[in-house]
Design a protein around this motif. Structure first.
Motif, short mmCIF file in Angstrom:
data_model
loop_
_atom_site.label_atom_id
_atom_site.label_comp_id
_atom_site.label_asym_id
_atom_site.label_seq_id
_atom_site.Cartn_x
_atom_site.Cartn_y
_atom_site.Cartn_z
N GLN A 54 -21.64 -30.99 10.35
CA GLN A 54 -21.02 -32.27 10.02
C GLN A 54 -19.94 -32.09 8.94
O GLN A 54 -18.84 -32.62 9.07
N ARG A 82 -15.56 -34.66 15.51
CA ARG A 82 -15.76 -35.71 14.50
C ARG A 82 -16.29 -36.99 15.14
O ARG A 82 -17.10 -37.72 14.54
N PHE A 85 -20.23 -38.01 15.54
CA PHE A 85 -21.06 -38.67 14.53
C PHE A 85 -21.76 -39.89 15.14
O PHE A 85 -22.90 -40.19 14.80
N GLN A 142 -23.65 -38.64 6.66
CA GLN A 142 -22.42 -38.96 7.38
C GLN A 142 -21.56 -39.94 6.59
O GLN A 142 -20.33 -39.81 6.57
N THR A 146 -17.63 -39.51 5.28
CA THR A 146 -16.59 -40.52 5.50
C THR A 146 -15.95 -40.92 4.19
O THR A 146 -14.73 -41.06 4.09
#
Length: 353
Positions: A54, A82, A85, A142, A146
């Motif tokens: 990730q 990407r 996710f 995650q 971001t």
């Protein structure tokens, strides 16, 4: 990126991540009954693998690999990865399992397949509450990625200070610029609060200003200031000097930093971006009359440490600024170094990006 470990004494899975000053830890979940002994280490390893893939989308963004609209190109693949996710939670809750013939669907996507691996370990343990806790943990991770992509390094996203991203956040550059304005010689906060690549862009801007100030009071060409400082105190000379040369040739700090980092990232993956320079170096070695081995021992394919390029660059640039201060301090001047550098940096603010 976040690492996971199994605490056999407490029968818990623990998450740890770096902050630039040291690691912090947080308990993810307790494992029920005998599940810990049977699956604790496996679950920790599976979570660590998922986190690694990730965070790779952060250190290897699609925007740094060309046109994402070119199907099957590197940027296209990174962008697709990407996008995985969104499929992680479903994989954790309902993973692919072997059928009655022992066959199982396996995904090409490292993120998606790693999530299914975690899900299979959770399935083997068979505890619904544990599944919910692990899902919450992975979604938190995650969200941190971001946030880091947007230049917000608060909370768990702070671990990005230990990573290298070949894409520059303007928010982070201006934050670093503010820290260097307050103290042109730099502070620890540049390493613990900010993305090191963005901080390097600001540091390159302030290095240029510092070299110009030191050069003015000594009569030296700004490009030669750091080498002069090396006679006063041992410094890393090559990288700051190359940065000054390229800035003097008209490149922006962002262009120089991104290019140097990209070279190091390529080397870390066993690739070479600038083959011409290696061929030129090889030709020089062949033409030397003395021992070529002595020369090759000191030759570097890239100027930065491939294992930590952005942090290495930031260290070198701040060392270069210190070198400018050393040279300036040996000259007679009625103006404080910091004040003179601030004035010079303000005159070049348009070059920051």
């Amino acid at each position: 990126m976040t690492r996971y470990a199994y605490d056999s004494g407490a029968a818990t899975v623990v998450a740890t991540w770096g902050t630039g000053r040291g690691d912090v830890a947080e308990t993810v979940a307790s494992l029920p009954g005998a599940a810990g002994a049977a699956h604790g280490v496996e679950l920790a390893a599976a979570l660590a693998s998922l986190a690694r893939f990730q965070w790779r989308t952060y250190t290897h963004p699609a925007t740094a690999a060309g046109d994402p609209d070119v199907e099957n190109g590197e940027a296209w693949r990174r962008q697709a990865e990407r996008g995985r996710f969104a499929k992680v939670e479903a994989a954790l809750r309902t993973p692919n399992l072997p059928d009655e013939d022992g066959c199982m669907l396996v995904f090409y996507s490292p993120i998606e397949e790693s999530a299914h691996h975690v899900g299979r370990v959770l399935h083997a343990i068979g505890d619904a509450d544990l599944v919910d806790r692990v899902v919450s943990e992975v979604l938190t991770e995650q969200s941190a990625i971001t946030a880091a992509e947007l230049g917000d390094l608060a909370g768990r996203a702070r671990q990005a200070v230990e990573l290298t991203r070949p894409e520059i956040s303007p928010v982070q550059v201006h934050a670093a610029d503010a820290l260097l304005r307050a103290n042109p010689l730099g502070t620890i906060d540049l390493f613990t609060e900010l993305d090191p690549a963005a901080a390097s862009v600001a540091a390159a801007h302030w290095l240029r200003a510092a070299a110009a100030v030191a050069g003015e009071v000594t009569g030296l060409d700004p490009v030669d200031v750091v080498a002069e400082a090396d006679d006063i105190e041992a410094l890393q000379v090559e990288t700051p000097t190359v940065v000054l040369e390229r800035l003097g040739a008209g490149e922006t700090p962002t262009q120089v930093v991104v290019d140097l980092i990209a070279d190091a990232i390529a080397v870390s993956e066993g690739k070479v971006r600038d083959l011409d320079s290696i061929m030129e170096a090889a030709q020089e070695i062949e033409e030397r009359d003395d021992d070529p081995g002595a020369w090759t021992d000191g030759y570097r394919i890239c100027r930065l440490d491939p294992t930590r390029p952005a942090i290495d660059l930031l260290e070198d640039l701040l060392g270069g600024i210190r070198g400018c201060w050393l040279v300036f301090s040996e000259a007679d001047s009625d103006v404080a170094f910091e004040d003179a550098v601030r004035i010079e940096a303000d005159a070049e603010t348009s070059r920051l990006q």
